[in-house]
Structures are given as C-alpha cells and as structure tokens.
Design a protein around this motif. Structure first.
Motif, PDB file in Angstrom:
ATOM      1  N   ALA A 124       2.912  -8.871  -8.045  1.00  0.00           N
ATOM      2  CA  ALA A 124       3.128  -9.350  -6.675  1.00  0.00           C
ATOM      3  C   ALA A 124       4.421  -8.813  -6.063  1.00  0.00           C
ATOM      4  O   ALA A 124       4.509  -8.644  -4.846  1.00  0.00           O
ATOM      5  N   GLU A 125       5.412  -8.531  -6.889  1.00  0.00           N
ATOM      6  CA  GLU A 125       6.683  -8.019  -6.366  1.00  0.00           C
ATOM      7  C   GLU A 125       6.835  -6.518  -6.550  1.00  0.00           C
ATOM      8  O   GLU A 125       7.577  -5.864  -5.804  1.00  0.00           O
ATOM      9  N   LEU A 126       6.161  -5.954  -7.537  1.00  0.00           N
ATOM     10  CA  LEU A 126       6.238  -4.517  -7.791  1.00  0.00           C
ATOM     11  C   LEU A 126       4.853  -3.998  -8.165  1.00  0.00           C
ATOM     12  O   LEU A 126       4.462  -3.967  -9.330  1.00  0.00           O
ATOM     13  N   ASN A 127       4.105  -3.607  -7.137  1.00  0.00           N
ATOM     14  CA  ASN A 127       2.823  -2.959  -7.358  1.00  0.00           C
ATOM     15  C   ASN A 127       3.131  -1.520  -7.765  1.00  0.00           C
ATOM     16  O   ASN A 127       3.772  -0.780  -7.018  1.00  0.00           O
ATOM     17  N   LEU A 128       2.698  -1.128  -8.939  1.00  0.00           N
ATOM     18  CA  LEU A 128       3.101   0.159  -9.511  1.00  0.00           C
ATOM     19  C   LEU A 128       2.690   1.367  -8.696  1.00  0.00           C
ATOM     20  O   LEU A 128       3.265   2.439  -8.851  1.00  0.00           O
ATOM     21  N   VAL A 129       1.691   1.231  -7.835  1.00  0.00           N
ATOM     22  CA  VAL A 129       1.240   2.378  -7.043  1.00  0.00           C
ATOM     23  C   VAL A 129       1.706   2.306  -5.587  1.00  0.00           C
ATOM     24  O   VAL A 129       1.318   3.135  -4.785  1.00  0.00           O
ATOM     25  N   ASN A 130       2.562   1.342  -5.278  1.00  0.00           N
ATOM     26  CA  ASN A 130       3.054   1.192  -3.906  1.00  0.00           C
ATOM     27  C   ASN A 130       4.503   1.692  -3.812  1.00  0.00           C
ATOM     28  O   ASN A 130       5.429   1.006  -4.251  1.00  0.00           O
ATOM     29  N   PRO A 131       4.719   2.856  -3.220  1.00  0.00           N
ATOM     30  CA  PRO A 131       6.073   3.400  -3.123  1.00  0.00           C
ATOM     31  C   PRO A 131       7.052   2.463  -2.410  1.00  0.00           C
ATOM     32  O   PRO A 131       8.236   2.432  -2.753  1.00  0.00           O
ATOM     33  N   ASP A 132       6.560   1.711  -1.428  1.00  0.00           N
ATOM     34  CA  ASP A 132       7.438   0.783  -0.707  1.00  0.00           C
ATOM     35  C   ASP A 132       7.997  -0.300  -1.626  1.00  0.00           C
ATOM     36  O   ASP A 132       9.160  -0.686  -1.496  1.00  0.00           O
ATOM     37  N   ASP A 133       7.176  -0.807  -2.549  1.00  0.00           N
ATOM     38  CA  ASP A 133       7.652  -1.819  -3.498  1.00  0.00           C
ATOM     39  C   ASP A 133       8.771  -1.263  -4.371  1.00  0.00           C
ATOM     40  O   ASP A 133       9.769  -1.942  -4.634  1.00  0.00           O
ATOM     41  N   TRP A 134       8.614  -0.028  -4.840  1.00  0.00           N
ATOM     42  CA  TRP A 134       9.641   0.608  -5.661  1.00  0.00           C
ATOM     43  C   TRP A 134      10.927   0.772  -4.865  1.00  0.00           C
ATOM     44  O   TRP A 134      12.016   0.463  -5.336  1.00  0.00           O
ATOM     45  N   GLU A 135      10.779   1.247  -3.623  1.00  0.00           N
ATOM     46  CA  GLU A 135      11.950   1.517  -2.786  1.00  0.00           C
ATOM     47  C   GLU A 135      12.707   0.228  -2.452  1.00  0.00           C
ATOM     48  O   GLU A 135      13.936   0.237  -2.372  1.00  0.00           O
ATOM     49  N   ASN A 176      10.037   9.203 -10.828  1.00  0.00           N
ATOM     50  CA  ASN A 176      10.987   9.301  -9.720  1.00  0.00           C
ATOM     51  C   ASN A 176      12.125   8.285  -9.828  1.00  0.00           C
ATOM     52  O   ASN A 176      13.243   8.578  -9.418  1.00  0.00           O
ATOM     53  N   TYR A 177      11.851   7.122 -10.365  1.00  0.00           N
ATOM     54  CA  TYR A 177      12.863   6.062 -10.387  1.00  0.00           C
ATOM     55  C   TYR A 177      13.646   5.991 -11.694  1.00  0.00           C
ATOM     56  O   TYR A 177      14.652   5.293 -11.767  1.00  0.00           O
ATOM     57  N   LEU A 178      13.220   6.723 -12.709  1.00  0.00           N
ATOM     58  CA  LEU A 178      14.010   6.814 -13.931  1.00  0.00           C
ATOM     59  C   LEU A 178      15.129   7.830 -13.763  1.00  0.00           C
ATOM     60  O   LEU A 178      14.961   8.858 -13.100  1.00  0.00           O
ATOM     61  N   LYS A 179      16.253   7.551 -14.398  1.00  0.00           N
ATOM     62  CA  LYS A 179      17.340   8.522 -14.451  1.00  0.00           C
ATOM     63  C   LYS A 179      16.909   9.705 -15.313  1.00  0.00           C
ATOM     64  O   LYS A 179      16.085   9.536 -16.220  1.00  0.00           O
ATOM     65  N   PRO A 180      17.469  10.867 -15.090  1.00  0.00           N
ATOM     66  CA  PRO A 180      17.237  11.954 -16.054  1.00  0.00           C
ATOM     67  C   PRO A 180      17.672  11.480 -17.442  1.00  0.00           C
ATOM     68  O   PRO A 180      18.733  10.879 -17.603  1.00  0.00           O
ATOM     69  N   GLY A 181      16.830  11.693 -18.423  1.00  0.00           N
ATOM     70  CA  GLY A 181      17.087  11.201 -19.771  1.00  0.00           C
ATOM     71  C   GLY A 181      16.542   9.805 -20.009  1.00  0.00           C
ATOM     72  O   GLY A 181      16.556   9.315 -21.136  1.00  0.00           O
ATOM     73  N   GLN A 194      13.007  -2.390  -4.376  1.00  0.00           N
ATOM     74  CA  GLN A 194      13.631  -2.946  -5.578  1.00  0.00           C
ATOM     75  C   GLN A 194      14.708  -2.063  -6.201  1.00  0.00           C
ATOM     76  O   GLN A 194      15.662  -2.567  -6.776  1.00  0.00           O
ATOM     77  N   PHE A 195      14.504  -0.728  -6.126  1.00  0.00           N
ATOM     78  CA  PHE A 195      15.343   0.172  -6.911  1.00  0.00           C
ATOM     79  C   PHE A 195      15.755   1.392  -6.101  1.00  0.00           C
ATOM     80  O   PHE A 195      15.082   1.791  -5.163  1.00  0.00           O
ATOM     81  N   SER A 196      16.814   2.009  -6.536  1.00  0.00           N
ATOM     82  CA  SER A 196      17.244   3.281  -5.971  1.00  0.00           C
ATOM     83  C   SER A 196      16.578   4.406  -6.755  1.00  0.00           C
ATOM     84  O   SER A 196      16.322   4.285  -7.956  1.00  0.00           O
ATOM     85  N   PHE A 197      16.363   5.509  -6.077  1.00  0.00           N
ATOM     86  CA  PHE A 197      15.774   6.690  -6.690  1.00  0.00           C
ATOM     87  C   PHE A 197      16.608   7.126  -7.896  1.00  0.00           C
ATOM     88  O   PHE A 197      17.831   7.157  -7.833  1.00  0.00           O
ATOM     89  N   ALA A 198      15.963   7.413  -9.016  1.00  0.00           N
ATOM     90  CA  ALA A 198      16.607   7.908 -10.239  1.00  0.00           C
ATOM     91  C   ALA A 198      17.715   6.978 -10.736  1.00  0.00           C
ATOM     92  O   ALA A 198      18.769   7.422 -11.166  1.00  0.00           O
ATOM     93  N   SER A 199      17.453   5.664 -10.710  1.00  0.00           N
ATOM     94  CA  SER A 199      18.493   4.693 -11.072  1.00  0.00           C
ATOM     95  C   SER A 199      18.207   3.903 -12.349  1.00  0.00           C
ATOM     96  O   SER A 199      19.083   3.197 -12.839  1.00  0.00           O
TER      97      SER A 199
END
Length: 190
Positions: A21-32, A66-71, A34-39
C-alpha cells in the motif's frame, strides 16, 4: 538504509519494513516519494516477486536497481518450480490452492532459477544463486549470511524441513548492483 519489500508481519532490527500500500514495486512515483535515487544499501524480498507478472517483475527489478547505491544488493526468495514435492507445488501454484485469504491466491508466476536470474540480469544486476533446485530437481545450497537479510522459508529455518527430507524451500538469490569506476575512458566493474 536497508528496506524489506512487501514485509507483511516481518520486522528485523536495522531494516525499514514496507507494505504494498505504501510502496508498490512497479510504481515509480511510490519509489520517488519514499527514497532518493541510488540511496539504498540493501533490499530484501521474501516471497514477493511471484505476486508480480513476469513483466512487472522486470519493471520492479529495474526500479530496485535505480534506487540501490552502486555496490548495493537485493536478496530475493521465491517458490521454486523445480522442487520435486507435489504438496509444495500445489501450495505455490499460480492462482493458489484455495480461498482468497490464502496468500498464494495472487501468485502470478512460479520461477525456476534461470528465469529468476534473467529478470535481474536484464535490469543490470550481477546474480549469485544461493539456494535452488536445478532442472532435474537436485537441491543446491551455497552458504549465505542471514545478517545480510534473513529468509525463513528455506533449508535452514523452515520447520517443515528435517534431516530426512525437505518440505519447504525457496529459490534464493543475491543480486548486486555493480560498483563502476571509470578509468581513462573505460568502465571497470568491481
């Protein structure tokens, strides 16, 4: 930050639990929201990807990347279509075995290790197989550290397993976002 995707009742110290309900894995808006890109440092998804279509699974893998840090890494566990146990297969089948209150009713795919690997490789991840059955049903186990994200429906922790036989397993993979350093015009992944 470490995040559990589709956590349900799962909670681990040091991990942020999320629900659909708070983070639909296929909804880019939900990710944006909650989290910063590559954070993110790490993600954990136990029996989540089978509730997505194959296409949705690929979309979700790209957003995780996209939302994981490198590594950074994502640990994923899903039911295994190659496990030779009919009661298990009846339980995890697409559409589930019974009433709507049983979580398997919303299963949209049952993976084998190769298909699951491909979903994450398409997103750019490097894939490490931890537990799975091969095409002829042989179970493979490679040690992994539960401190990096505990999965309970598997060889070590599920009480349906014993020294005399397996009752509940999962395909478990770690997927890593490469850490890339550019050196004189070339990309090197570490």
């Amino acid at each position: 930050m470490k995040v559990i995707l589709g956590a349900g009742a799962t909670y681990y110290e040091g991990w942020h639990a999320t629900q659909e309900a708070e983070l639909n894995l296929v909804n880019p808006d939900d990710w944006e929201k909650q989290f910063s890109f590559a954070s993110l440092d790490a993600l954990l998804a136990e029996h989540v990807w089978e509730h997505l279509t194959l296409t949705e699974g690929e979309q979700a893998a790209k957003l995780c990347y996209n939302y994981l840090k490198p590594g950074g890494y994502l640990r994923v566990a899903v039911p295994d279509t190659n496990f030779r146990n009919q009661a298990y297969q009846d339980l995890v089948q697409v559409g589930g075995p019974g009433p709507i209150d049983h979580q398997a009713y919303s299963h949209k795919v049952v993976y084998d290790y190769q298909t699951l690997r491909e979903v994450f490789e398409k997103a750019g991840f490097e894939v490490e197989l931890l537990e799975y059955c091969n095409k002829i049903g042989d179970f493979h186990y490679h040690y992994w550290n539960p401190a990096d994200g505990k999965i309970v429906r598997l060889l070590r922790y599920d009480t349906r397993n014993s020294q005399t036989g397996l009752g509940m397993i999962s395909i478990i993979i770690d997927v890593h976002k490469p850490f890339i350093l550019k050196e004189k015009g070339t990309d090197k992944a570490f």
